[in-house]
Design a protein around this motif. Structure first.
Motif, PDB file in Angstrom:
ATOM      1  N   MET A   1      58.824  13.576  50.107  1.00  0.00           N
ATOM      2  CA  MET A   1      57.853  13.046  50.763  1.00  0.00           C
ATOM      3  C   MET A   1      58.960  12.364  51.972  1.00  0.00           C
ATOM      4  SD  MET A   1      54.782  10.366  50.518  1.00  0.00           S
ATOM      5  CE  MET A   1      54.002  11.237  49.150  1.00  0.00           C
ATOM      6  N   ASP A   2      58.534  12.444  53.365  1.00  0.00           N
ATOM      7  CA  ASP A   2      59.531  12.087  54.280  1.00  0.00           C
ATOM      8  C   ASP A   2      59.143  10.374  54.455  1.00  0.00           C
ATOM      9  OD1 ASP A   2      57.519  11.652  56.307  1.00  0.00           O
ATOM     10  OD2 ASP A   2      57.513  13.683  56.855  1.00  0.00           O
ATOM     11  N   ALA A   3      60.030   9.799  55.174  1.00  0.00           N
ATOM     12  CA  ALA A   3      59.779   8.208  55.160  1.00  0.00           C
ATOM     13  C   ALA A   3      58.624   7.868  55.968  1.00  0.00           C
ATOM     14  CB  ALA A   3      61.242   7.628  55.444  1.00  0.00           C
ATOM     15  N   GLU A   4      58.606   8.763  57.006  1.00  0.00           N
ATOM     16  CA  GLU A   4      57.235   8.312  57.805  1.00  0.00           C
ATOM     17  C   GLU A   4      55.952   8.290  57.039  1.00  0.00           C
ATOM     18  OE1 GLU A   4      55.312   9.263  62.306  1.00  0.00           O
ATOM     19  OE2 GLU A   4      57.142  10.351  61.702  1.00  0.00           O
ATOM     20  N   LEU A   5      55.827   9.369  56.536  1.00  0.00           N
ATOM     21  CA  LEU A   5      54.633   9.842  55.804  1.00  0.00           C
ATOM     22  C   LEU A   5      54.474   8.542  54.755  1.00  0.00           C
ATOM     23  CD1 LEU A   5      51.998  11.393  54.957  1.00  0.00           C
ATOM     24  CD2 LEU A   5      53.408  12.703  53.653  1.00  0.00           C
ATOM     25  N   GLU A   6      55.639   8.133  53.979  1.00  0.00           N
ATOM     26  CA  GLU A   6      55.504   7.398  52.785  1.00  0.00           C
ATOM     27  C   GLU A   6      55.070   5.914  53.509  1.00  0.00           C
ATOM     28  OE1 GLU A   6      55.592   5.594  49.365  1.00  0.00           O
ATOM     29  OE2 GLU A   6      55.987   7.612  49.744  1.00  0.00           O
ATOM     30  N   GLN A   7      55.637   5.580  54.607  1.00  0.00           N
ATOM     31  CA  GLN A   7      55.218   4.227  55.386  1.00  0.00           C
ATOM     32  C   GLN A   7      53.893   4.440  55.822  1.00  0.00           C
ATOM     33  OE1 GLN A   7      57.828   3.519  58.697  1.00  0.00           O
ATOM     34  NE2 GLN A   7      56.945   1.467  58.860  1.00  0.00           N
ATOM     35  N   THR A   8      53.276   5.487  56.057  1.00  0.00           N
ATOM     36  CA  THR A   8      51.793   5.633  56.563  1.00  0.00           C
ATOM     37  C   THR A   8      50.732   5.226  55.074  1.00  0.00           C
ATOM     38  OG1 THR A   8      52.034   7.189  58.437  1.00  0.00           O
ATOM     39  CG2 THR A   8      49.882   7.246  57.454  1.00  0.00           C
ATOM     40  N   LEU A   9      51.491   5.926  54.271  1.00  0.00           N
ATOM     41  CA  LEU A   9      50.391   5.700  52.883  1.00  0.00           C
ATOM     42  C   LEU A   9      50.452   4.361  52.499  1.00  0.00           C
ATOM     43  CD1 LEU A   9      51.158   9.322  51.242  1.00  0.00           C
ATOM     44  CD2 LEU A   9      49.058   8.372  52.296  1.00  0.00           C
ATOM     45  N   THR A  10      51.767   3.808  52.243  1.00  0.00           N
ATOM     46  CA  THR A  10      52.023   2.530  51.820  1.00  0.00           C
ATOM     47  C   THR A  10      51.112   1.313  52.747  1.00  0.00           C
ATOM     48  OG1 THR A  10      54.152   2.978  51.077  1.00  0.00           O
ATOM     49  CG2 THR A  10      53.611   0.664  51.183  1.00  0.00           C
ATOM     50  N   ALA A  11      50.990   1.632  54.037  1.00  0.00           N
ATOM     51  CA  ALA A  11      50.403   0.802  54.798  1.00  0.00           C
ATOM     52  C   ALA A  11      48.860   0.737  54.815  1.00  0.00           C
ATOM     53  CB  ALA A  11      50.844   0.908  56.322  1.00  0.00           C
ATOM     54  N   ILE A  12      48.196   1.717  54.047  1.00  0.00           N
ATOM     55  CA  ILE A  12      46.848   2.036  54.128  1.00  0.00           C
ATOM     56  C   ILE A  12      46.280   0.775  53.080  1.00  0.00           C
ATOM     57  CG2 ILE A  12      44.690   3.530  53.285  1.00  0.00           C
ATOM     58  CD1 ILE A  12      46.465   5.830  53.887  1.00  0.00           C
ATOM     59  N   GLY A  13      46.600   0.400  51.860  1.00  0.00           N
ATOM     60  CA  GLY A  13      46.063  -0.581  51.109  1.00  0.00           C
ATOM     61  C   GLY A  13      45.854  -2.002  51.750  1.00  0.00           C
ATOM     62  N   PRO A  14      47.063  -2.483  52.344  1.00  0.00           N
ATOM     63  CA  PRO A  14      46.890  -3.829  52.938  1.00  0.00           C
ATOM     64  C   PRO A  14      45.861  -3.621  54.487  1.00  0.00           C
ATOM     65  CG  PRO A  14      49.142  -3.175  52.482  1.00  0.00           C
ATOM     66  CD  PRO A  14      48.574  -2.029  52.061  1.00  0.00           C
ATOM     67  N   ARG A  15      45.941  -2.488  54.759  1.00  0.00           N
ATOM     68  CA  ARG A  15      44.986  -2.312  55.825  1.00  0.00           C
ATOM     69  C   ARG A  15      43.612  -2.593  55.384  1.00  0.00           C
ATOM     70  NH1 ARG A  15      46.721   1.839  57.952  1.00  0.00           N
ATOM     71  NH2 ARG A  15      48.395   0.637  59.199  1.00  0.00           N
ATOM     72  N   LEU A  16      43.458  -1.736  54.308  1.00  0.00           N
ATOM     73  CA  LEU A  16      41.986  -1.787  53.825  1.00  0.00           C
ATOM     74  C   LEU A  16      41.511  -3.192  53.361  1.00  0.00           C
ATOM     75  CD1 LEU A  16      42.035   1.572  51.787  1.00  0.00           C
ATOM     76  CD2 LEU A  16      40.543   1.083  53.758  1.00  0.00           C
ATOM     77  N   ARG A  17      42.504  -3.839  52.645  1.00  0.00           N
ATOM     78  CA  ARG A  17      42.214  -5.306  52.388  1.00  0.00           C
ATOM     79  C   ARG A  17      41.892  -6.057  53.397  1.00  0.00           C
ATOM     80  NH1 ARG A  17      46.637  -6.790  49.512  1.00  0.00           N
ATOM     81  NH2 ARG A  17      46.034  -6.068  47.711  1.00  0.00           N
ATOM     82  N   SER A  18      42.659  -6.140  54.421  1.00  0.00           N
ATOM     83  CA  SER A  18      42.566  -7.015  55.722  1.00  0.00           C
ATOM     84  C   SER A  18      41.064  -6.543  56.244  1.00  0.00           C
ATOM     85  CB  SER A  18      43.562  -6.773  56.703  1.00  0.00           C
ATOM     86  OG  SER A  18      43.630  -7.258  57.685  1.00  0.00           O
ATOM     87  N   LEU A  19      40.936  -5.429  56.321  1.00  0.00           N
ATOM     88  CA  LEU A  19      39.459  -4.969  57.089  1.00  0.00           C
ATOM     89  C   LEU A  19      38.295  -5.472  56.222  1.00  0.00           C
ATOM     90  CD1 LEU A  19      38.736  -2.974  59.335  1.00  0.00           C
ATOM     91  CD2 LEU A  19      38.626  -1.203  57.826  1.00  0.00           C
ATOM     92  N   ARG A  20      38.433  -5.211  54.927  1.00  0.00           N
ATOM     93  CA  ARG A  20      37.539  -5.649  54.154  1.00  0.00           C
ATOM     94  C   ARG A  20      37.194  -7.257  54.399  1.00  0.00           C
ATOM     95  NH1 ARG A  20      37.351  -8.156  49.587  1.00  0.00           N
ATOM     96  NH2 ARG A  20      39.745  -7.650  48.846  1.00  0.00           N
ATOM     97  N   ARG A  21      38.302  -8.234  54.326  1.00  0.00           N
ATOM     98  CA  ARG A  21      38.053  -9.582  54.343  1.00  0.00           C
ATOM     99  C   ARG A  21      37.880  -9.964  55.887  1.00  0.00           C
ATOM    100  NH1 ARG A  21      43.926 -11.253  50.967  1.00  0.00           N
ATOM    101  NH2 ARG A  21      42.952 -10.937  49.044  1.00  0.00           N
ATOM    102  N   ASP A  22      38.211  -9.210  56.719  1.00  0.00           N
ATOM    103  CA  ASP A  22      37.773  -9.565  58.287  1.00  0.00           C
ATOM    104  C   ASP A  22      36.333  -9.425  58.241  1.00  0.00           C
ATOM    105  OD1 ASP A  22      40.395  -9.961  59.040  1.00  0.00           O
ATOM    106  OD2 ASP A  22      40.498  -7.973  60.147  1.00  0.00           O
ATOM    107  N   ARG A  23      35.766  -8.462  57.453  1.00  0.00           N
ATOM    108  CA  ARG A  23      34.273  -8.312  57.686  1.00  0.00           C
ATOM    109  C   ARG A  23      33.490  -9.209  56.505  1.00  0.00           C
ATOM    110  NH1 ARG A  23      36.297  -4.301  60.136  1.00  0.00           N
ATOM    111  NH2 ARG A  23      35.001  -2.656  61.305  1.00  0.00           N
TER     112      ARG A  23
END
Length: 197
Positions: A1-23
């Motif tokens: 898996m390339d580094a850019e794809l790995e970085q995109t996938l790794t960022a999803i979890g924290p983004r979901l947590r932030s989105l849920r808490r913001d709401r």
């Protein structure tokens, strides 16, 4: 898996947590809305579980965001929005300017003369006249809006709008669920026939 794809996938979890808490949502409330277990949601948000498409689609729906926004998909290199006009009977044209189901929807409309047909539905509408004259009928009230004028109203009230005469009118039309009203910083008081001078 390339580094850019790995970085995109790794960022999803924290983004979901932030989105849920913001709401202001709990894991339990999100679980009830998506059908994903609390432990599954917790593991996704902490990065211990890779989110699949089957998990991301209900999460995007629950948070009312587009899937590409949820995963922060990289830009395609073309910043243009490719608009697809929808032509309707009587010669009217509707151009969707947003693509986020369940959220505020923005349209550019060219409305040709058409028969009055009152409708009611849940939501809130905001109309800005670009060219021509718009006749807005809210229950028993009739209002004529000219270029630069704005009207906003609850769509639970019987309403109809179209050209005030025999020439088309061009408007920006914002529609959203109740509570997601357009924030207008300056507008004529109420829904009076007002030139905004």
């Amino acid at each position: 898996m390339d580094a850019e794809l790995e970085q995109t996938l790794t960022a999803i979890g924290p983004r979901l947590r932030s989105l849920r808490r913001d709401r202001g949502m709990t894991l339990e409330a999100l679980s009830a809305a998506t059908g994903i277990s609390v432990s599954g949601l917790s593991r996704i948000e902490s990065g211990k579980r890779r989110p699949t498409l089957e998990l991301l689609i209900p999460l995007a729906r629950a948070h009312r965001v587009a899937l590409d926004q949820l995963i922060a998909a990289p830009a395609t290199g073309d910043p243009r929005v490719h608009l697809t006009p929808r032509r309707h009977r009587h010669g009217s044209v509707l151009v969707p300017l947003t693509r986020y189901p369940g959220r505020l929807q923005v349209f550019k409309q060219v409305i040709a003369p058409r028969p009055r047909r009152f409708v009611t539905h849940a939501g809130y509408e905001w109309l800005f006249v670009l060219a021509g004259e718009l006749l807005l009928v809210l229950g028993e009230r009739e209002l004529t809006l000219r270029p630069g004028e704005v009207a906003e109203f609850d769509t639970a009230e019987p309403h109809w709008f179209g050209p005030s005469g025999d020439r088309a009118v061009e408007i920006l039309h914002i529609f959203g669920p109740q509570g997601e009203k357009a924030q207008v910083r300056a507008r004529p008081a109420g829904l009076r026939n007002h030139r905004g001078d």
